[in-house]
Scaffold this motif. Sequence first.
Motif, PDB file in Angstrom:
ATOM      1  N   ARG A  81       0.706  -1.060   0.144  1.00  0.00           N
ATOM      2  CA  ARG A  81       0.128  -0.527  -0.123  1.00  0.00           C
ATOM      3  C   ARG A  81       1.103   1.107   0.002  1.00  0.00           C
ATOM      4  O   ARG A  81       0.736   2.383  -0.681  1.00  0.00           O
ATOM      5  N   ARG A  82       1.806   1.723   0.566  1.00  0.00           N
ATOM      6  CA  ARG A  82       2.477   2.520   1.522  1.00  0.00           C
ATOM      7  C   ARG A  82       3.185   2.771  -0.061  1.00  0.00           C
ATOM      8  O   ARG A  82       3.430   4.042  -0.692  1.00  0.00           O
ATOM      9  N   ARG A  83       4.012   1.819  -1.129  1.00  0.00           N
ATOM     10  CA  ARG A  83       4.362   1.910  -2.192  1.00  0.00           C
ATOM     11  C   ARG A  83       3.633   2.574  -3.479  1.00  0.00           C
ATOM     12  O   ARG A  83       4.361   3.098  -4.327  1.00  0.00           O
ATOM     13  N   ILE A  84       2.006   2.580  -3.558  1.00  0.00           N
ATOM     14  CA  ILE A  84       1.593   3.629  -4.076  1.00  0.00           C
ATOM     15  C   ILE A  84       1.067   4.480  -3.553  1.00  0.00           C
ATOM     16  O   ILE A  84       1.113   5.801  -4.227  1.00  0.00           O
ATOM     17  N   ILE A  85       0.117   4.954  -2.139  1.00  0.00           N
ATOM     18  CA  ILE A  85       0.137   6.193  -1.989  1.00  0.00           C
ATOM     19  C   ILE A  85       1.318   7.539  -2.010  1.00  0.00           C
ATOM     20  O   ILE A  85       0.791   8.345  -1.894  1.00  0.00           O
ATOM     21  N   VAL A  86       2.981   6.896  -1.711  1.00  0.00           N
ATOM     22  CA  VAL A  86       3.168   7.981  -2.005  1.00  0.00           C
ATOM     23  C   VAL A  86       4.046   8.385  -3.444  1.00  0.00           C
ATOM     24  O   VAL A  86       3.759   9.840  -3.366  1.00  0.00           O
ATOM     25  N   PRO A  87       4.006   8.077  -4.668  1.00  0.00           N
ATOM     26  CA  PRO A  87       3.999   8.673  -5.513  1.00  0.00           C
ATOM     27  C   PRO A  87       2.862   8.855  -5.762  1.00  0.00           C
ATOM     28  O   PRO A  87       2.620  10.154  -6.816  1.00  0.00           O
ATOM     29  N   ALA A  88       1.336   8.575  -5.583  1.00  0.00           N
ATOM     30  CA  ALA A  88      -0.109   9.822  -5.699  1.00  0.00           C
ATOM     31  C   ALA A  88       0.667  11.153  -4.886  1.00  0.00           C
ATOM     32  O   ALA A  88       0.121  11.740  -5.828  1.00  0.00           O
ATOM     33  N   LEU A  89       0.756  11.074  -3.719  1.00  0.00           N
ATOM     34  CA  LEU A  89       1.662  12.111  -2.986  1.00  0.00           C
ATOM     35  C   LEU A  89       2.034  12.963  -3.686  1.00  0.00           C
ATOM     36  O   LEU A  89       2.011  14.337  -3.666  1.00  0.00           O
ATOM     37  N   LEU A  90       3.839  12.207  -4.781  1.00  0.00           N
ATOM     38  CA  LEU A  90       4.628  12.787  -4.950  1.00  0.00           C
ATOM     39  C   LEU A  90       3.604  13.402  -6.765  1.00  0.00           C
ATOM     40  O   LEU A  90       3.965  14.698  -7.000  1.00  0.00           O
ATOM     41  N   VAL A  91       3.120  12.987  -6.780  1.00  0.00           N
ATOM     42  CA  VAL A  91       1.910  13.583  -8.534  1.00  0.00           C
ATOM     43  C   VAL A  91       1.250  14.125  -8.246  1.00  0.00           C
ATOM     44  O   VAL A  91       0.963  15.863  -8.379  1.00  0.00           O
ATOM     45  N   GLY A  92       0.611  14.164  -6.914  1.00  0.00           N
ATOM     46  CA  GLY A  92      -0.164  15.410  -6.197  1.00  0.00           C
ATOM     47  C   GLY A  92       0.951  16.969  -5.959  1.00  0.00           C
ATOM     48  O   GLY A  92      -0.037  17.391  -6.523  1.00  0.00           O
ATOM     49  N   ILE A  93       2.171  16.640  -5.380  1.00  0.00           N
ATOM     50  CA  ILE A  93       2.948  17.784  -5.204  1.00  0.00           C
ATOM     51  C   ILE A  93       2.817  18.539  -6.982  1.00  0.00           C
ATOM     52  O   ILE A  93       2.969  19.080  -7.547  1.00  0.00           O
ATOM     53  N   LEU A  94       3.634  17.798  -7.656  1.00  0.00           N
ATOM     54  CA  LEU A  94       4.088  17.803  -9.281  1.00  0.00           C
ATOM     55  C   LEU A  94       2.784  18.808  -9.751  1.00  0.00           C
ATOM     56  O   LEU A  94       3.043  19.703 -10.856  1.00  0.00           O
ATOM     57  N   SER A  95       1.617  17.685  -9.213  1.00  0.00           N
ATOM     58  CA  SER A  95       0.427  18.803 -10.322  1.00  0.00           C
ATOM     59  C   SER A  95       0.427  19.991  -9.081  1.00  0.00           C
ATOM     60  O   SER A  95      -0.806  21.324  -9.991  1.00  0.00           O
ATOM     61  N   ALA A  96      -0.044  19.926  -7.973  1.00  0.00           N
ATOM     62  CA  ALA A  96       0.494  21.269  -7.573  1.00  0.00           C
ATOM     63  C   ALA A  96       1.026  22.974  -7.987  1.00  0.00           C
ATOM     64  O   ALA A  96       0.836  23.959  -8.742  1.00  0.00           O
ATOM     65  N   VAL A  97       2.368  22.160  -8.393  1.00  0.00           N
ATOM     66  CA  VAL A  97       3.530  22.829  -9.105  1.00  0.00           C
ATOM     67  C   VAL A  97       3.126  23.352 -10.370  1.00  0.00           C
ATOM     68  O   VAL A  97       2.859  25.070 -10.777  1.00  0.00           O
ATOM     69  N   VAL A  98       2.931  22.745 -11.399  1.00  0.00           N
ATOM     70  CA  VAL A  98       2.357  23.121 -12.522  1.00  0.00           C
ATOM     71  C   VAL A  98       1.602  23.608 -13.017  1.00  0.00           C
ATOM     72  O   VAL A  98       0.836  25.154 -13.216  1.00  0.00           O
ATOM     73  N   LEU A  99      -0.100  23.693 -11.741  1.00  0.00           N
ATOM     74  CA  LEU A  99      -0.882  24.610 -11.964  1.00  0.00           C
ATOM     75  C   LEU A  99      -0.989  25.842 -11.025  1.00  0.00           C
ATOM     76  O   LEU A  99      -1.639  26.944 -11.984  1.00  0.00           O
ATOM     77  N   ALA A 100       0.165  25.875  -9.837  1.00  0.00           N
ATOM     78  CA  ALA A 100       0.703  27.123  -9.343  1.00  0.00           C
ATOM     79  C   ALA A 100       1.437  27.467 -10.563  1.00  0.00           C
ATOM     80  O   ALA A 100       0.917  29.480 -10.947  1.00  0.00           O
ATOM     81  N   VAL A 101       2.255  27.572 -11.785  1.00  0.00           N
ATOM     82  CA  VAL A 101       3.082  28.321 -11.814  1.00  0.00           C
ATOM     83  C   VAL A 101       2.608  28.221 -13.409  1.00  0.00           C
ATOM     84  O   VAL A 101       3.504  29.435 -14.518  1.00  0.00           O
ATOM     85  N   TRP A 102       1.744  27.961 -13.700  1.00  0.00           N
ATOM     86  CA  TRP A 102       1.455  27.750 -15.140  1.00  0.00           C
ATOM     87  C   TRP A 102       0.144  27.476 -15.535  1.00  0.00           C
ATOM     88  O   TRP A 102      -1.435  26.774 -15.499  1.00  0.00           O
ATOM     89  N   PRO A 103      -0.873  28.589 -15.095  1.00  0.00           N
ATOM     90  CA  PRO A 103      -1.719  28.956 -15.159  1.00  0.00           C
ATOM     91  C   PRO A 103      -2.747  28.778 -16.929  1.00  0.00           C
ATOM     92  O   PRO A 103      -3.981  29.077 -16.556  1.00  0.00           O
ATOM     93  N   ASP A 104      -2.506  28.893 -17.514  1.00  0.00           N
ATOM     94  CA  ASP A 104      -3.105  29.055 -18.190  1.00  0.00           C
ATOM     95  C   ASP A 104      -3.896  28.282 -18.902  1.00  0.00           C
ATOM     96  O   ASP A 104      -3.318  26.902 -18.585  1.00  0.00           O
ATOM     97  N   LEU A 105      -4.533  27.713 -19.987  1.00  0.00           N
ATOM     98  CA  LEU A 105      -5.062  26.464 -20.350  1.00  0.00           C
ATOM     99  C   LEU A 105      -4.426  24.953 -20.644  1.00  0.00           C
ATOM    100  O   LEU A 105      -4.761  23.941 -19.767  1.00  0.00           O
ATOM    101  N   PRO A 106      -3.442  25.177 -21.783  1.00  0.00           N
ATOM    102  CA  PRO A 106      -2.194  24.233 -21.286  1.00  0.00           C
ATOM    103  C   PRO A 106      -1.281  23.373 -19.553  1.00  0.00           C
ATOM    104  O   PRO A 106      -2.031  22.207 -19.826  1.00  0.00           O
ATOM    105  N   GLY A 107      -1.236  24.590 -19.372  1.00  0.00           N
ATOM    106  CA  GLY A 107      -0.662  24.411 -18.048  1.00  0.00           C
ATOM    107  C   GLY A 107      -1.809  23.522 -16.990  1.00  0.00           C
ATOM    108  O   GLY A 107      -2.332  22.803 -16.930  1.00  0.00           O
ATOM    109  N   LEU A 108      -3.801  24.167 -16.932  1.00  0.00           N
ATOM    110  CA  LEU A 108      -4.286  24.177 -16.584  1.00  0.00           C
ATOM    111  C   LEU A 108      -4.931  22.142 -16.779  1.00  0.00           C
ATOM    112  O   LEU A 108      -4.656  21.690 -15.945  1.00  0.00           O
TER     113      LEU A 108
END
Length: 426
Positions: A81-108
């Motif tokens: 379980r933990r080996r899947i939960i950890v990547p889930a949080l990492l991808v979530g963090i990456l998504s937050a970075v993309v949405l914060a720094v690239w607010p245009d439609l492609p970034g969204l």
Amino acid sequence: MSTATTTRIVTASRHMTGFWFVGIAFLTLMAFGTVPTPLWSIYQTRDHFGATTVTVAFAVMVVGAAASFRLLGHLSDRLGRRRIIVPALLVGILSAVVLAVWPDLPGLILGRVLTGVAVGLMASTATAYLTDLYSEARPAEVGSPKPGLVATAVNLGGLALGPLVAGALAQWGPAPLHTSYVVFGALMAVLLGLVLSSPETVDTEAADESRPVRFALRPGQGAVFGAAAAVGFFAFAVMGLFSSLGAIIVRGELGITSYFVAGLAPFTAFAASAVAQLAVGRAPLAKVLPIGTVLFPIGLALTAVSLYRPTLWLALTAAGLAGAGAGLLFKSAVTQTVIAADPASRAGVLAAFFVIAYFGLGAPSIAFSLVIQHIALKPAMIGFATILSVGTIAAVAIALRGGSTQRVGATQRGGLVGGSAGRGDQ
């Protein structure tokens, strides 16, 4: 106190602490999934989006989630379980970075796809992980409905908190298209460390040797799973409507410009679903399903009425009733799915269930946004409410006629809910 007793107490404490760490991480990531809800009107005004573009931008998360559920959701049964939960949080963090720094439609679009992938990794795995952790922490309570109740409450409670927090930050904080993503990215980074400290519950060596089947149900449980998946689809369809278009409808039909108030309709729907689950969480499914089936169409009917008599209190009441009904239906569906699954394939079966449920989260909303380009909003909402209500009633009727509820109740009394896929306190 003997050494063995001390060890058991420490082990139980670690698993119970991990249970709450995972629950909070689950809540936070699900909240992150609905953060853009009160922000859609900002994107719409700035970039001149139409309702369909907004709905598609919302629904691409569903595409990412469905792909993640389908391709990766079962892996925790073998990898842990933990080996899947950890990547889930990492991808979530990456998504937050993309949405914060690239607010245009492609970034969204990219950020929302990544959010979906993170949600797909998290939802089925966390639901199974919570069941495992609770069973290890409270072995005398195997079969308790608590882990399933917590899983569904944090799932929908997280979806409720996202619009509320984002609406408040947009209304009173700086940079509304950036701040919420930064805040949630930071929270997920903290939770990543806490989840890493949680014990694993899958014996990965044994699982790797036995290679659990991706999708395996208990004998005779096919009808139970089918009914549960259909109920989950319809329950999430109304949630998708409030998440994608709820804020825009509040702003356009009620003339309310507050971002915080715009987030209240989806918050009310999701919060009511969580509260309803907590209120009747220990009731038999034979009672929970009919209550949800009654509240669901009443809420949808009032949603349609609120467009003809646009007042905030009526819109929020409608959202609350529809959300409460959807929450009870969803909770019942998740419980049925967990029980129908073979224990060694629990995450895989849950992943299949969530693929269908999340398809309901996106597809009907896209269809609705396309319909209102050709038909006025009010009659379209009446049609939408009618289709969802009839579909839900039919799905529940099939479940009841097939005797699935009675079998679920017998299974619960027999203690088949819970139990881990093995132990590996790593």
